[in-house]
Design a protein around this motif. Sequence first.
Motif, mmCIF file in Angstrom:
data_model
loop_
_atom_site.group_PDB
_atom_site.id
_atom_site.type_symbol
_atom_site.label_atom_id
_atom_site.label_comp_id
_atom_site.label_asym_id
_atom_site.label_seq_id
_atom_site.Cartn_x
_atom_site.Cartn_y
_atom_site.Cartn_z
ATOM 1 N N LYS A 20 -8.075 -0.408 14.288
ATOM 2 C CA LYS A 20 -7.554 -1.177 13.162
ATOM 3 C C LYS A 20 -6.081 -0.877 12.924
ATOM 4 C CE LYS A 20 -9.449 -2.700 9.107
ATOM 5 N NZ LYS A 20 -10.327 -2.552 7.981
ATOM 6 N N ARG A 76 -9.465 -2.436 -3.344
ATOM 7 C CA ARG A 76 -10.606 -3.226 -2.875
ATOM 8 C C ARG A 76 -10.824 -3.044 -1.375
ATOM 9 N NH1 ARG A 76 -12.680 -7.106 -6.106
ATOM 10 N NH2 ARG A 76 -11.491 -7.661 -7.949
ATOM 11 N N VAL A 77 -12.091 -2.917 -1.024
ATOM 12 C CA VAL A 77 -12.525 -2.920 0.371
ATOM 13 C C VAL A 77 -13.739 -3.833 0.426
ATOM 14 C CG1 VAL A 77 -13.461 -1.553 2.267
ATOM 15 C CG2 VAL A 77 -11.690 -0.581 0.812
ATOM 16 N N CYS A 78 -13.695 -4.816 1.289
ATOM 17 C CA CYS A 78 -14.798 -5.788 1.408
ATOM 18 C C CYS A 78 -15.118 -6.420 0.055
ATOM 19 C CB CYS A 78 -16.032 -5.136 2.019
ATOM 20 S SG CYS A 78 -15.776 -4.500 3.667
ATOM 21 N N ASN A 79 -14.075 -6.708 -0.691
ATOM 22 C CA ASN A 79 -14.197 -7.341 -2.013
ATOM 23 C C ASN A 79 -14.920 -6.490 -3.052
ATOM 24 O OD1 ASN A 79 -12.651 -9.575 -2.267
ATOM 25 N ND2 ASN A 79 -14.255 -11.029 -1.742
ATOM 26 N N ARG A 81 -14.426 -3.065 -5.516
ATOM 27 C CA ARG A 81 -13.481 -2.080 -6.028
ATOM 28 C C ARG A 81 -14.033 -0.692 -5.728
ATOM 29 N NH1 ARG A 81 -9.131 -3.952 -7.571
ATOM 30 N NH2 ARG A 81 -8.403 -1.934 -8.266
ATOM 31 N N VAL A 82 -13.265 0.091 -4.987
ATOM 32 C CA VAL A 82 -13.692 1.421 -4.555
ATOM 33 C C VAL A 82 -14.042 2.300 -5.749
ATOM 34 C CG1 VAL A 82 -12.879 3.526 -3.416
ATOM 35 C CG2 VAL A 82 -12.402 1.316 -2.407
ATOM 36 N N ARG A 94 -16.000 4.154 1.722
ATOM 37 C CA ARG A 94 -15.078 3.090 1.305
ATOM 38 C C ARG A 94 -13.691 3.638 0.974
ATOM 39 N NH1 ARG A 94 -16.940 -0.994 3.903
ATOM 40 N NH2 ARG A 94 -18.976 -1.679 3.207
ATOM 41 N N GLN A 95 -13.614 4.872 0.492
ATOM 42 C CA GLN A 95 -12.302 5.478 0.263
ATOM 43 C C GLN A 95 -11.560 5.630 1.587
ATOM 44 O OE1 GLN A 95 -13.683 8.979 -1.821
ATOM 45 N NE2 GLN A 95 -13.057 8.157 -3.811
ATOM 46 N N ASP A 97 -12.110 3.803 4.271
ATOM 47 C CA ASP A 97 -11.781 2.431 4.685
ATOM 48 C C ASP A 97 -10.516 1.948 3.983
ATOM 49 O OD1 ASP A 97 -14.038 2.274 6.311
ATOM 50 O OD2 ASP A 97 -15.212 1.135 4.842
ATOM 51 N N LEU A 98 -10.406 2.239 2.700
ATOM 52 C CA LEU A 98 -9.236 1.829 1.920
ATOM 53 C C LEU A 98 -7.957 2.449 2.478
ATOM 54 C CD1 LEU A 98 -7.949 0.460 -0.596
ATOM 55 C CD2 LEU A 98 -8.455 2.569 -1.839
ATOM 56 N N ASP A 101 -7.098 0.868 5.775
ATOM 57 C CA ASP A 101 -6.560 -0.474 5.526
ATOM 58 C C ASP A 101 -5.101 -0.413 5.083
ATOM 59 O OD1 ASP A 101 -8.976 -1.665 6.161
ATOM 60 O OD2 ASP A 101 -9.481 -2.218 4.097
#
Length: 118
Positions: A20, A76-79, A81-82, A94-95, A97-98, A101
């Motif tokens: 990514k 936001r990750v995948c719409n 809110r983390v 998700r943190q 992932d954020l 990103d």
Amino acid sequence: MPSKIYSMSFAKIYPLLVQKVVRKGRLPEEADAVISLLTGYSSEEIHAACEANVDYSTFFANAPHYHEHADALKGRVCNVRVETIEEPLMKQIRQLDLLIDLLAKGKSLEAITSLFGE
């Protein structure tokens, strides 16, 4: 019900995280730096976790030093809110992932570090 991602091998997820950022012109070492910032793993330990074929759940459970200010991360990750995710492991996933990103979108490592509100 636990998410299927929890039992996925970190060795399968790690290359996706690196790809990514590399697709956006960043270095694999920068992905490692972000993972290290959040989890406390060294680059060598990240690669050892891949070789040991640990699952994603174990990777986070064994994190040497999960960042004490990780709850300050917002976005936001995948719409989603983390900061609103209640399940601890999914929040950690998700943190990460954020942060990946943000790195892929061109944020500097210094700017990412500042998101922890220290």
